[in-house]
Design a protein around this motif. Structure first.
Motif, PDB file in Angstrom:
ATOM      1  N   LYS A  30       1.088  -1.315   0.045  1.00  0.00           N
ATOM      2  CA  LYS A  30      -0.015  -0.024  -0.113  1.00  0.00           C
ATOM      3  C   LYS A  30       1.013   1.345  -0.157  1.00  0.00           C
ATOM      4  CE  LYS A  30      -3.575  -2.652   2.535  1.00  0.00           C
ATOM      5  NZ  LYS A  30      -4.709  -1.642   3.018  1.00  0.00           N
ATOM      6  N   PRO A  31       0.494   1.968  -0.836  1.00  0.00           N
ATOM      7  CA  PRO A  31       1.399   3.300  -0.813  1.00  0.00           C
ATOM      8  C   PRO A  31       1.384   4.340   0.547  1.00  0.00           C
ATOM      9  CG  PRO A  31      -0.756   3.582  -1.470  1.00  0.00           C
ATOM     10  CD  PRO A  31      -0.695   2.559  -1.249  1.00  0.00           C
ATOM     11  N   ALA A  32       2.360   4.346   1.531  1.00  0.00           N
ATOM     12  CA  ALA A  32       2.478   4.850   2.507  1.00  0.00           C
ATOM     13  C   ALA A  32       2.075   6.006   2.831  1.00  0.00           C
ATOM     14  CB  ALA A  32       4.480   5.052   2.322  1.00  0.00           C
ATOM     15  N   ASP A  33       1.420   6.256   4.284  1.00  0.00           N
ATOM     16  CA  ASP A  33       0.873   7.495   4.104  1.00  0.00           C
ATOM     17  C   ASP A  33       2.021   8.427   4.019  1.00  0.00           C
ATOM     18  OD1 ASP A  33      -1.610   6.186   4.647  1.00  0.00           O
ATOM     19  OD2 ASP A  33      -1.172   5.961   6.720  1.00  0.00           O
ATOM     20  N   ALA A  34       1.943  10.146   4.176  1.00  0.00           N
ATOM     21  CA  ALA A  34       2.784  10.794   4.668  1.00  0.00           C
ATOM     22  C   ALA A  34       3.597  11.432   5.354  1.00  0.00           C
ATOM     23  CB  ALA A  34       2.468  13.037   3.812  1.00  0.00           C
ATOM     24  N   GLN A  35       4.624  11.026   5.697  1.00  0.00           N
ATOM     25  CA  GLN A  35       5.188  10.975   6.861  1.00  0.00           C
ATOM     26  C   GLN A  35       5.885  12.904   7.465  1.00  0.00           C
ATOM     27  OE1 GLN A  35       5.896   8.380   8.703  1.00  0.00           O
ATOM     28  NE2 GLN A  35       4.377   7.535   7.219  1.00  0.00           N
ATOM     29  N   THR A  36       5.413  13.598   8.271  1.00  0.00           N
ATOM     30  CA  THR A  36       6.128  13.965   8.461  1.00  0.00           C
ATOM     31  C   THR A  36       6.607  14.217  10.193  1.00  0.00           C
ATOM     32  OG1 THR A  36       3.502  15.076   7.653  1.00  0.00           O
ATOM     33  CG2 THR A  36       5.351  16.518   9.855  1.00  0.00           C
ATOM     34  N   ARG A  37       8.017  15.229   9.845  1.00  0.00           N
ATOM     35  CA  ARG A  37       8.280  14.902  11.600  1.00  0.00           C
ATOM     36  C   ARG A  37       8.145  15.723  12.761  1.00  0.00           C
ATOM     37  NH1 ARG A  37      14.582  17.213   9.328  1.00  0.00           N
ATOM     38  NH2 ARG A  37      12.914  18.731   8.464  1.00  0.00           N
ATOM     39  N   ILE A  38       8.413  15.775  13.588  1.00  0.00           N
ATOM     40  CA  ILE A  38       7.740  16.204  14.618  1.00  0.00           C
ATOM     41  C   ILE A  38       8.925  16.852  14.915  1.00  0.00           C
ATOM     42  CG2 ILE A  38       7.942  16.094  17.231  1.00  0.00           C
ATOM     43  CD1 ILE A  38       7.585  13.604  17.354  1.00  0.00           C
ATOM     44  N   ARG A  39       9.333  18.249  14.680  1.00  0.00           N
ATOM     45  CA  ARG A  39       9.671  19.442  14.277  1.00  0.00           C
ATOM     46  C   ARG A  39       9.305  20.117  13.280  1.00  0.00           C
ATOM     47  NH1 ARG A  39      14.583  20.958  13.347  1.00  0.00           N
ATOM     48  NH2 ARG A  39      16.138  18.800  13.809  1.00  0.00           N
ATOM     49  N   ASP A  40       8.475  19.456  12.756  1.00  0.00           N
ATOM     50  CA  ASP A  40       7.759  20.211  11.746  1.00  0.00           C
ATOM     51  C   ASP A  40       6.472  20.682  11.874  1.00  0.00           C
ATOM     52  OD1 ASP A  40       9.726  20.477  10.002  1.00  0.00           O
ATOM     53  OD2 ASP A  40       9.188  18.715   8.491  1.00  0.00           O
ATOM     54  N   LEU A  41       6.509  20.037  13.086  1.00  0.00           N
ATOM     55  CA  LEU A  41       5.032  19.965  13.212  1.00  0.00           C
ATOM     56  C   LEU A  41       4.758  20.397  14.867  1.00  0.00           C
ATOM     57  CD1 LEU A  41       3.670  16.521  13.258  1.00  0.00           C
ATOM     58  CD2 LEU A  41       2.621  18.240  11.809  1.00  0.00           C
ATOM     59  N   ALA A  42       5.642  21.060  15.554  1.00  0.00           N
ATOM     60  CA  ALA A  42       5.809  21.226  17.319  1.00  0.00           C
ATOM     61  C   ALA A  42       6.776  22.054  17.509  1.00  0.00           C
ATOM     62  CB  ALA A  42       5.532  19.921  18.055  1.00  0.00           C
ATOM     63  N   SER A  43       7.166  22.663  18.009  1.00  0.00           N
ATOM     64  CA  SER A  43       7.962  23.016  18.650  1.00  0.00           C
ATOM     65  C   SER A  43       8.783  23.117  20.669  1.00  0.00           C
ATOM     66  CB  SER A  43       8.680  25.027  18.272  1.00  0.00           C
ATOM     67  OG  SER A  43       7.557  25.573  19.031  1.00  0.00           O
ATOM     68  N   VAL A  44       9.635  23.415  20.865  1.00  0.00           N
ATOM     69  CA  VAL A  44       9.725  24.062  22.111  1.00  0.00           C
ATOM     70  C   VAL A  44       9.484  24.323  23.620  1.00  0.00           C
ATOM     71  CG1 VAL A  44      11.135  22.595  23.951  1.00  0.00           C
ATOM     72  CG2 VAL A  44      11.572  21.524  21.551  1.00  0.00           C
ATOM     73  N   ALA A  45       8.465  25.017  24.055  1.00  0.00           N
ATOM     74  CA  ALA A  45       7.743  25.050  24.910  1.00  0.00           C
ATOM     75  C   ALA A  45       9.031  25.997  25.430  1.00  0.00           C
ATOM     76  CB  ALA A  45       6.750  25.014  26.021  1.00  0.00           C
ATOM     77  N   GLY A  46       9.015  28.172  25.251  1.00  0.00           N
ATOM     78  CA  GLY A  46      10.672  28.726  26.034  1.00  0.00           C
ATOM     79  C   GLY A  46      11.315  28.853  24.559  1.00  0.00           C
ATOM     80  N   VAL A  47      11.246  27.830  24.215  1.00  0.00           N
ATOM     81  CA  VAL A  47      12.491  28.034  22.965  1.00  0.00           C
ATOM     82  C   VAL A  47      12.048  29.334  21.835  1.00  0.00           C
ATOM     83  CG1 VAL A  47      14.185  27.066  21.219  1.00  0.00           C
ATOM     84  CG2 VAL A  47      13.688  25.971  23.558  1.00  0.00           C
ATOM     85  N   ARG A  48      12.426  30.238  22.062  1.00  0.00           N
ATOM     86  CA  ARG A  48      12.148  31.186  21.246  1.00  0.00           C
ATOM     87  C   ARG A  48      12.397  32.509  21.081  1.00  0.00           C
ATOM     88  NH1 ARG A  48       8.870  35.404  23.440  1.00  0.00           N
ATOM     89  NH2 ARG A  48       8.524  35.413  25.474  1.00  0.00           N
ATOM     90  N   SER A  49      12.317  33.005  20.018  1.00  0.00           N
ATOM     91  CA  SER A  49      13.179  34.231  19.567  1.00  0.00           C
ATOM     92  C   SER A  49      12.314  36.021  20.663  1.00  0.00           C
ATOM     93  CB  SER A  49      13.160  35.462  18.223  1.00  0.00           C
ATOM     94  OG  SER A  49      11.680  35.035  17.755  1.00  0.00           O
ATOM     95  N   ASN A  50      13.314  36.740  20.710  1.00  0.00           N
ATOM     96  CA  ASN A  50      12.700  37.750  22.297  1.00  0.00           C
ATOM     97  C   ASN A  50      12.770  39.038  21.276  1.00  0.00           C
ATOM     98  OD1 ASN A  50      11.944  36.563  24.677  1.00  0.00           O
ATOM     99  ND2 ASN A  50      13.839  35.055  24.493  1.00  0.00           N
ATOM    100  N   PRO A  51      12.035  39.816  20.885  1.00  0.00           N
ATOM    101  CA  PRO A  51      12.226  41.439  20.655  1.00  0.00           C
ATOM    102  C   PRO A  51      12.435  42.612  21.312  1.00  0.00           C
ATOM    103  CG  PRO A  51       9.882  40.852  21.176  1.00  0.00           C
ATOM    104  CD  PRO A  51      10.648  39.667  21.369  1.00  0.00           C
ATOM    105  N   VAL A  52      13.099  43.089  21.140  1.00  0.00           N
ATOM    106  CA  VAL A  52      14.145  44.002  21.424  1.00  0.00           C
ATOM    107  C   VAL A  52      13.545  45.526  20.579  1.00  0.00           C
ATOM    108  CG1 VAL A  52      15.502  42.480  22.739  1.00  0.00           C
ATOM    109  CG2 VAL A  52      16.522  43.558  20.318  1.00  0.00           C
TER     110      VAL A  52
END
Length: 380
Positions: A30-52
């Protein structure tokens, strides 16, 4: 009884061919389902940029700076800067500063930014400067939301536009009131992150989806061990991580590379009422319906009519407008649209209507009301 052996061989040969074809269809993977990496679906809480951001002064302009009579804060900034340098101006001094402009400097501190790291900044005029081209930004402290200084910016501006004016004529290409300074700010203070705090991390899905949250947790548990990840809701997945910082980084890097079969998202049709753009995702489905759409055209033609007075009547010539109004309606053919489950089929069915994007907005709204459009219609 005579039996033709050649016919028997042909019959058995065809039967064997059908059996082989059936076996091939059964054994075909059967044709494989479309695979997506976790990094493309979610981010780590608190790991973000901060505006200045910060308020600064740009100098060295070629007569295209602020008009000090209309922007007194520019003059006040220059006077304060000169006083800090030990230069005291006489009271009531009339400064005519054509090569100076007040600006706001903005930037973003990336996650885990450390002192000494260079970041890009954007410089934008807040006065009435004609152009920032060729200007130099003086040292500007950049503050965060807490009022603390996190970076210092200074450097030569790069403005992508150009302009010229003479004898009342003016030509401008692109935008001259804003520019960028690559690596123009130096980080002076690091922003604390909760990455190495606590026994667990939280993965935040970019969009709320309970199916994707469960699949992310299952993929982590199948690879890292049971009860390592737990889906708290449709957006948060809690993950137990090693306490050692080096092991935690390696653990998270492995988790982000895991792949899952991404669930089909919510069917949405996005309509931009200002531009007439219509965008739909792959989950949109159509049920069979019939659509008739016609165009109503109103044409108004105004013709000037001149009324001349009679000779020696001492009247005046009057110019009036005679309006001719015509209303025409083109016939709308009733078109049957068959049900479609794939995006390509949906596009083909809608293209069969031959409607413009603005007309398509009305058609989609009517189809959703009738229950034929299986999607959420969002107008922006």
């Amino acid at each position: 009884m005579n039996i033709n052996s050649s016919k028997i061989q042909q019959t058995f040969g065809k039967a064997a061919l059908f059996v082989l074809m059936a076996l091939a269809l059964v054994c075909m993977p059967k044709p494989a389902d479309a695979q997506t990496r976790i990094r493309d679906l979610a981010s780590v809480a608190g790991v973000r940029s901060n505006p200045v951001y910060g308020y600064g002064i740009v100098i060295g302009l070629d007569g295209t700076g602020d008009q000090t009579t209309q922007t007194p804060f520019t003059t006040q900034s220059i006077v304060a800067m000169l006083q800090q340098s030990g230069i005291n101006l006489p009271p009531g001094a009339n400064l005519q500063l054509k090569n100076v402009a007040s600006v706001m400097v903005t930037g973003n501190l990336p996650a885990f930014a450390q002192p000494g790291q260079a970041i890009d900044v954007t410089v934008s005029s807040i006065g009435n400067a004609k152009s920032l081209r060729g200007g130099m930004l003086l040292m500007t402290p950049l503050k965060g939301a807490d009022g603390q200084v996190y970076a210092l910016a200074q450097g030569q501006l790069i403005v992508g536009g150009a302009g010229a004016s003479a004898a009342g004529s003016k030509t401008v290409i692109n935008h001259l009131s804003a520019g960028r300074i690559p690596n123009g700010a130096m980080v002076e203070r690091a922003v604390a992150t909760p990455f190495n705090l606590g026994e667990s991390l939280q993965l935040e899905l970019h969009s709320t989806d309970f199916s994707n949250a469960i699949r992310v947790a299952e993929a982590i548990n199948n690879t890292m061990g049971p009860n390592v990840a737990q889906a708290l809701d449709g957006r948060i997945v809690r993950v137990r991580a090693p306490s050692n910082p080096n092991d935690r980084v390696a653990f998270l890097a492995k988790v982000q590379e895991l792949s899952i079969s991404k669930a089909m998202g919510t069917a949405k049709v996005i309509v931009n009422a200002r531009t007439g753009s219509v965008v739909m995702n792959q989950a949109v489905m159509l049920e069979s319906c019939a659509v008739a759409h016609g165009n109503l055209t109103v044409k108004i033609t105004a013709t000037p009519v001149v009324s001349q007075p009679a000779p020696f009547s001492q009247g005046e010539t009057v110019v009036a407008q005679q309006a001719d109004i015509q209303i025409s309606e083109s016939g709308g053919e009733l078109i049957e649209i068959k049900g479609a489950a794939q995006l390509s089929d949906v596009v083909k069915a809608l293209n069969a209507l031959g409607a413009t994007p603005s007309d398509l907005i009305s058609i989609l709204q009517a189809m959703q009301t009738a229950g034929s459009l299986k999607a959420e219609l969002e107008v922006i």
